[in-house]
Design an enzyme around this catalytic site. Structure first.
Site: not given
Length: 302
Positions: A85, A116
């Site tokens: 963004e 992960e």
């Protein structure tokens, strides 16, 4: 690494929602909302640590450094979202703020098994992205113990890169491997262990605060107006015109005229109008003012 999960606050059972499966829809939503209300207060308690993060990140970025978010699952996606963004909102280079998720881009849309849990992969990310002491990394992990993130934090500090940790459990492993700790404790989730909920919301609030404050400190905001936005579509052009109107009190037609003369750069248009100068002179004033509109206007008004 996965032992003693029951000791984590985010993995405990929430006594206030144990009957959520038999609640009617309204009570169910009220129960969720009551838990969400706690999140902002948890973040508020960490503002003194967020200040430290903002100050160090803004300093690094002013000196040609970069910011990297590193996470897995929900935490990784939030980092990618926040980073993505920045270019449209503040006109930054996509390289300036980057989001890295365990498992790569594929993991943005669906889980990548085992990604992960790979601490070595986390370590390797630091070298792959050519990170140096000019940069800063922020590790995001609700549990505070995700191996991919921990590996990255360890490697960052080994290379004298400032490491910041955002987690949702006290005394977690990440807090032992970072320079700045941000730990909003949101308590047990509405659904046990579903850290995409309160923990994820807290992380998003913290990321919002960090990038917003950093961009303000980099001169990307005038008043509370985004004046460096990238005008990639009609909606953003319309927004830029309204921003110029509001900042300078000119009519819409004049705002559009100056925006075009400023090569679709809102901050340049604002300085042009405020100082009654041509675009090249407004650009010069902004360069002298390190990109800050208020300072550029003062320089042009002398």
């Amino acid at each position: 690494m996965n032992s003693h999960l029951e000791d984590l606050t985010t993995e405990k059972v929430n006594d206030d929602t144990v009957n959520i499966d038999v609640m009617n829809t309204e009570d169910m939503l009220k129960a969720i909302n009551n838990e969400d209300i706690k999140v902002a207060y948890a973040v508020q308690k960490e503002i003194h640590n967020i200040v430290k993060a903002v100050d160090i990140v803004s300093e690094k970025l002013k000196n040609n450094g970069r910011l990297f978010y590193i996470g897995a699952g929900t935490s990784g996606r939030l980092g990618v979202l926040d980073a993505s963004e920045c270019p449209p909102t503040y006109g930054t280079n996509p390289e300036l703020v980057q989001g890295i998720i365990a498992g790569g881009n594929e993991a943005i849309l669906k889980a990548v098994e085992g990604a992960e849990d790979d601490e070595d992969m986390g370590r390797s990310i630091i070298k792959e992205r050519n990170m140096t002491s000019k940069d800063v990394v922020i590790g995001i992990t609700a549990s505070g113990r995700t191996p991919f993130v921990i590996g990255a934090m360890k490697e960052a500090r080994k290379n004298e890169i400032i490491a910041i940790g955002i987690s949702n459990n006290k005394n977690s492993l990440i807090n032992k491997n970072v320079d700045i700790k941000i730990t909003p404790i949101v308590g047990p989730e509405v659904i046990m262990g579903s850290t995409r909920m309160k923990a994820g919301t807290a992380q998003k609030l913290v990321l919002n605060m960090i990038t917003t404050a950093v961009m303000i400190k980099l001169g990307k905001v005038y008043g509370n107006l985004m004046i460096d936005l990238s005008l990639s579509n009609k909606k953003l052009i319309d927004r830029a015109v309204r921003i110029i109107e509001h900042a300078t009190k000119v009519e819409k037609e004049k705002a559009m005229e100056y925006l075009k003369r400023a090569n679709l750069k809102p901050k340049v248009a604002i300085v042009m109008i405020k100082t009654n100068t041509k675009s090249y002179e407004a650009e010069r004033l902004l360069n002298m003012a390190d990109g800050f509109v208020t300072k550029a206007i003062k320089l042009g008004s002398k």
